[in-house]
Design an enzyme around this catalytic site. Structure first.
Site, short mmCIF file in Angstrom:
data_model
loop_
_atom_site.label_atom_id
_atom_site.label_comp_id
_atom_site.label_asym_id
_atom_site.label_seq_id
_atom_site.Cartn_x
_atom_site.Cartn_y
_atom_site.Cartn_z
NE ARG A 63 -2.87 0.45 3.38
CZ ARG A 63 -2.19 0.63 4.50
NH1 ARG A 63 -1.47 1.72 4.68
NH2 ARG A 63 -2.22 -0.27 5.47
CE1 TYR A 115 -16.42 11.83 -15.76
CE2 TYR A 115 -16.09 11.74 -13.39
CZ TYR A 115 -16.45 11.12 -14.58
OH TYR A 115 -16.81 9.80 -14.57
CG ASP A 187 -9.66 16.08 -14.78
OD1 ASP A 187 -8.95 15.50 -15.63
OD2 ASP A 187 -10.67 15.58 -14.26
CE LYS A 212 -12.67 8.24 -18.50
NZ LYS A 212 -12.99 9.50 -17.84
C1 LIG Z 1 -13.53 9.87 -16.51
C2 LIG Z 1 -13.11 11.15 -15.93
C3 LIG Z 1 -12.88 11.28 -14.55
C4 LIG Z 1 -13.12 10.16 -13.58
O1 LIG Z 1 -12.18 9.14 -13.74
P1 LIG Z 1 -12.46 7.59 -13.43
O2 LIG Z 1 -11.21 6.94 -13.86
O3 LIG Z 1 -13.67 7.21 -14.23
O4 LIG Z 1 -12.72 7.50 -11.97
C5 LIG Z 1 -12.41 12.50 -14.09
N1 LIG Z 1 -12.21 13.54 -14.93
C6 LIG Z 1 -12.43 13.45 -16.26
C7 LIG Z 1 -12.19 14.63 -17.12
C8 LIG Z 1 -12.90 12.25 -16.80
O5 LIG Z 1 -13.13 12.17 -18.11
#
Ligand SMILES: *Cc1c(COP(=O)(O)O)cnc(C)c1O
Length: 398
Positions: A63, A115, A187, A212
């Site tokens: 961890r 998001y 982000d 992504k």
């Molecule tokens: C998908 C997404 C998230 C969340 O991420 P997860 O891996 O699904 O928890 C956060 N910010 C953006 C811009 C996203 O496209």
């Protein structure tokens, strides 16, 4: 002068690698020293033998630290130009950890187009622990600055932001925030460090849904956070270990593996998206098109200033003469699905999928019409993607 090393280049010709295409492949921990394996092995171990009381190899428990996760963490830190990177089980787990830097009484400002999960975790989870949030318009840095009262500790934004691909001035907002003692959290999921590096533009922390583009193959759920400075890094390291939402070794391996091809993938995503955006702009079935790589798009100039490409995300409004339901079920190559950033093209309907929980009136105010379609343009041949859209328009036209 320098003696050539056996079988190698003379020492003085060895250059320090620095271009991002090279860092993607050799950055972080490059290979395995013990065996010479060119990839960091998947260390499926929870614990590590200690040679004596208080004597260990640098690892005690997975961890806290695992070599495979560490390889991915070092890599993202290097790519974003930060002090340290941290791997989490999902993008939301990364955002959750970053928000734990703040506490009761603190206020977080979020851009109105962040998001949905970022809004939800503040609205439904952190609010229960006394943290507050406000919503700002990230396309207007001065208004963001005015909203930064003394209790505001951070501003969270995305650029380009979903689903209208609205571009925010990261440098200007970071300056507004810094001047008022608040941190800026970007982000960077849609752009990735290959196209945009928010820390270089003045932001303090970067988060990613590595699910992504970084993973890139729609096969893992993963998150990353990168701290720009040592002090924030130290706090995040503590939070990651204390709360435990870590990225697992095998997923860390897949993530680092995906990142190796990020450059060629993002180039192709951007190229294809520009082709598709151009096709849509000239087609009567698309009433409007939003893609920051398209000349004339509201975000075109700003995106060019702060990023080296426009990425693979775009959206368009289906014309009134085309049946929306039929269109959404008529594509054969492009899958109707949540998520984005994989090698395959995906399509989503924001009003009925990603933004369905927002009341229709508010949605319309945000510019998200009930005929908006979002595309995550993959790296298939652009002509095939365009052909698929053309056929679906033909099948759904009046
Ligand atoms: C998908 C997404 C998230 C969340 O991420 P997860 O891996 O699904 O928890 C956060 N910010 C953006 C811009 C996203 O496209």
């Amino acid at each position: 002068m320098g003696r050539p090393r056996s079988g190698g280049a003379p020492a003085e010709t060895v250059t320090i690698m620095q271009r991002i295409e090279t860092k993607l492949i050799h950055g972080g921990a490059d290979g395995d020293e013990r065996t010479g394996a060119v990839n960091v092995p998947v260390y499926l171990t929870s614990t590590y033998r200690q040679s004596g009381l208080g004597e260990n190899s640098g690892y005690e428990y997975s961890r806290t630290g695992n070599p495979t996760r560490e390889a991915a963490e070092k890599l993202i830190a290097e790519l974003e130009g930060g002090a340290a990177g941290f791997g989490f089980a999902s993008g939301m787990a990364a955002i959750d950890a970053v928000l734990r830097l703040y506490g009761a009484g603190d206020k977080i400002l979020i851009a109105g187009n962040v998001y949905g999960g970022t809004f939800r975790i503040l609205d439904k989870v952190f609010s229960r622990f006394g943290m507050r949030y406000g919503v700002v318009d990230s396309s207007d840095p001065a208004s963001v600055g005015r909203a930064i009262s003394p209790d505001v500790k951070a501003v969270i934004l995305e650029s380009p932001a979903n689903p209208l691909m609205t571009v925010a001035d990261i440098r200007a907002i970071s300056e507004e925030a810094r001047a008022r003692g608040a941190q800026t959290i970007v982000d960077n999921t849609f752009m990735t460090p290959y196209l945009q590096r928010p820390l270089e533009l003045g932001a303090d922390i970067v988060v990613h849904s590595a699910t992504k583009y970084l993973g890139g193959h729609s096969d893992i759920v993963a998150g990353l956070a990168v701290a720009g400075d040592e002090e924030t890094a130290e706090k995040l390291r503590f939070i990651q270990n204390a709360t435990g939402g870590i990225l697992q070794p095998f997923d860390s391996f897949l993530l680092a593996r995906g990142i190796k091809t990020l450059g060629v993938r993002m180039d192709r995503h951007s190229e294809n998206a520009l082709r598709v955006a151009g096709f849509l702009s000239g087609h009567p079935a698309a009433a409007s098109v939003r893609y920051p790589g398209l000349e004339g798009d509201p975000g075109y100039e700003l995106n060019r200033r702060q990023a080296s490409g426009a990425g693979g995300m775009l959206s368009f409004e289906l014309g009134e003469g085309w049946d929306l339901r039929r269109f959404l079920s008529s594509t054969r190559l492009i899958a109707l699905a949540e998520s984005l950033g994989g090698v395959e093209s995906l399509m989503c309907y924001p009003a009925g999928m990603t933004h369905a929980s927002i009341p229709p009136g508010v949605r319309r105010e945000m510019g998200i019409s009930d005929r908006l379609v979002r595309l995550s343009v993959g790296i298939e041949h652009a002509d095939d993607i365009i052909g698929d859209l053309e056929a679906a328009f033909a099948a759904s036209g009046a």
